[in-house]
Design an enzyme around this catalytic site. Structure first.
Site, short mmCIF file in Angstrom:
data_model
loop_
_atom_site.label_atom_id
_atom_site.label_comp_id
_atom_site.label_asym_id
_atom_site.label_seq_id
_atom_site.Cartn_x
_atom_site.Cartn_y
_atom_site.Cartn_z
N LYS A 228 16.07 22.07 -10.61
CA LYS A 228 15.39 20.85 -11.04
C LYS A 228 16.28 19.85 -11.76
O LYS A 228 17.13 20.22 -12.56
CB LYS A 228 14.22 21.19 -11.99
CG LYS A 228 12.99 21.78 -11.32
CD LYS A 228 12.38 20.88 -10.26
CE LYS A 228 11.64 19.71 -10.83
NZ LYS A 228 10.37 20.08 -11.43
N GLU B 216 10.04 8.49 -16.70
CA GLU B 216 8.69 9.02 -16.94
C GLU B 216 8.21 8.66 -18.34
O GLU B 216 7.06 8.27 -18.55
CB GLU B 216 8.67 10.54 -16.79
CG GLU B 216 8.83 11.05 -15.38
CD GLU B 216 8.93 12.57 -15.36
OE1 GLU B 216 7.90 13.21 -15.20
OE2 GLU B 216 10.04 13.10 -15.55
N SER C 297 15.13 22.04 -15.88
CA SER C 297 13.96 22.86 -16.12
C SER C 297 14.41 24.19 -16.70
O SER C 297 15.46 24.70 -16.34
CB SER C 297 13.22 23.08 -14.80
OG SER C 297 12.46 24.28 -14.85
N HIS D 211 0.83 -1.22 0.00
CA HIS D 211 0.00 0.00 0.00
C HIS D 211 0.86 1.26 0.00
O HIS D 211 0.41 2.31 0.47
CB HIS D 211 -0.95 0.05 1.21
CG HIS D 211 -1.74 -1.21 1.41
ND1 HIS D 211 -3.03 -1.36 0.97
CD2 HIS D 211 -1.38 -2.38 1.99
CE1 HIS D 211 -3.46 -2.58 1.30
NE2 HIS D 211 -2.47 -3.22 1.91
#
Ligand code: ARG
Length: 466
Positions: A289, A296, A283, A162
């Protein structure tokens, strides 16, 4: 108009030329040119068989084979002129054949053959070759994972259910979980390969052929293990493509789950791993970043492969026997899924190889969140308590610790006694995550010995497949 009509290999029956819109709409050459090598190999095998069966002459066959090889060279050199008016790879090659050996000899090659069994053959040959390539890449990724697992064999991490802290496990054990998925993917693709091992050639358009073709000879020459048993099925069957797309989809689901973890693990909050700078991007506005674009994107591209599977299944589901033009829609999803899978496997292996494992954070986190609670319950069971009562008692200890901001190791033996007389000094060895891990010593479990054993078995799998 006359000359346009005659350009078509099926021009005889037609009095009007094909509408330009129709040509563009129905053409598959833009994508099926990718089957050129298989198409030519199939044609060479067919030509050899035709002459061996004395259906065409040896000299015609020699001319055809030489020309087919020349065409292959032209395509590979980028010198071949693909034409939309010639619809697909089969007719583009046949038309060029006519230019080289003359239309009379070229026209003999298609004896006893239809584009329907031809395309079924090309696809099977293509898929067999590609599935082997994908399996090689799966093995390479497995090697990267097992190398990482071996180097980090002692590293303990929190295990989750979980997405909540559950029990400590070895980091290697976690990596090897993905290896097991990849081994099944490998086997699924091998099974798929085996079911693609029958040659459909000789099925003709749908009914077979009235020429004395030697189907077995063609099958052997092309490396098939046998021939298909029903001509209607052979030209209508795209099961192999659908199966491959399913196997690709599941493989991508596995990669996607792993990528999701890599994204999560590389956050400041988790900090379990650090992805190499070469596999991340920055970024344009936020200077700090470092984005995990690669995992992804693999996660994102998995959706695309699943889409290809669904697209093919829906295309097939209402088709009457035998060939229908709808089936031309099998190729783009296949090619797209294949390219996505190949690209994803390659970059995944490179990325995992470069990834840094943050051993300190993992070890620290492994003990957090009362992760050894089950161990303590098991301790009470060994002292004679039923598991349910032990669970209840340890639950109360956890609740007490939470209220007072303690962890298990903060409690003295007197405090433990308040919850049960069965707690003794020997309890303390069960509180360390390392002990919890090593206590899990069944086959397939997370103890150091068992994971070491699995590393050996995976190495054996790799050696067998290479
Ligand atoms: N381009 C076609 C396909 O990919 C080849 C088979 C065409 N056969 C036909 N009868 N139109 O499916």
């Amino acid at each position: 108009m006359e000359s346009q009509k005659q350009n078509k290999l099926w021009g005889g029956r037609f009095t009007a030329p094909t509408d330009k819109l129709v040509e563009e709409f129905t053409a598959s050459i833009g994508f099926d040119k990718r089957l050129y090598a298989e198409d030519i190999a199939g044609s060479i095998a067919h030509a050899r068989m035709l002459s061996s069966q004395q259906i065409i002459s040896q000299s015609d066959t020699d001319a055809l084979i030489a020309a087919l090889k020349q065409i292959k060279g032209e395509i590979e050199a980028g010198e071949f002129n693909f034409s939309i008016a010639l619809e697909d790879i089969h007719m583009n090659i046949e038309s060029r054949l006519g230019e080289i050996v003359g239309t009379e000899i070229a026209g003999r090659l298609h004896t006893g053959r239809s584009r329907n069994d031809q395309v079924a053959l090309d696809l099977r040959l293509f898929l067999r070759r590609q599935l082997q390539q994908v399996n090689r890449l799966i093995v390479e990724l497995i090697v990267v994972l097992v190398d990482k697992a071996e180097v980090n064999l002692k590293v303990i991490m929190p295990g989750f259910t979980h997405l909540q802290q559950a029990q400590p496990v070895l980091f290697s054990h976690h990596l090897l979980a993905y290896v097991e998925m990849l081994k099944r993917d490998y086997d699924r693709l091998s099974g798929c390969y085996d079911r693609l091992s029958l040659s459909p050639l000789g099925s003709g358009a749908l009914a077979g052929s009235s020429f004395p073709l030697d189907r077995q000879m063609v099958a052997e020459e092309l490396g098939f293990s046998g021939i298909t048993a029903n001509s209607l099925d052979a030209v209508s069957d795209r099961d192999g493509v659908a199966e491959a797309l399913f196997a690709f989809s599941l493989l991508m689901v596995h990669l996607s789950r792993f990528c999701e973890e890599l994204v999560l693990w590389s956050t400041v909050q988790f900090n379990f791993i650090t992805l190499s700078d070469s596999f991340c991007t920055g970024s344009s506005i936020m200077p700090q970043k470092k984005n995990p674009d690669v995992p992804e994107l693999i996660r994102g591209k998995s959706g695309r492969v699943l889409g290809s599977l669904v697209s093919l299944l829906v295309t097939l589901k209402s088709l009457p026997l035998a060939y229908n033009k709808d089936m031309q829609e099998d190729k783009e999803p296949l090619f797209d899924a294949l390219d996505t899978v190949v690209g994803s496997l390659r970059i995944m292996a490179a990325m995992v190889k470069e990834m840094q494992v943050n051993v300190g954070t993992l070890a620290e986190q492994a003990g957090a969140g009362f992760s050894t609670a089950t161990e303590i319950a098991d301790y009470l069971v060994r002292k004679g308590l039923p598991f349910r009562s032990a669970h209840e008692i340890v639950g109360r200890v956890v609740s007490f610790c939470e209220q007072n901001n303690f962890i298990f190791t903060d409690l003295s033996i007197d405090q433990w006694h308040k919850f049960s007389d069965l707690f003794q000094e020997d309890l303390f060895v069960f509180l360390a995550p390392q002990d919890a891990v090593d206590a899990k010593n069944l086959f397939g479990a997370t103890s150091h010995n068992r994971v070491f054993e699995q590393i050996g078995l995976v190495r054996q799998f790799v050696a067998d497949k290479r």
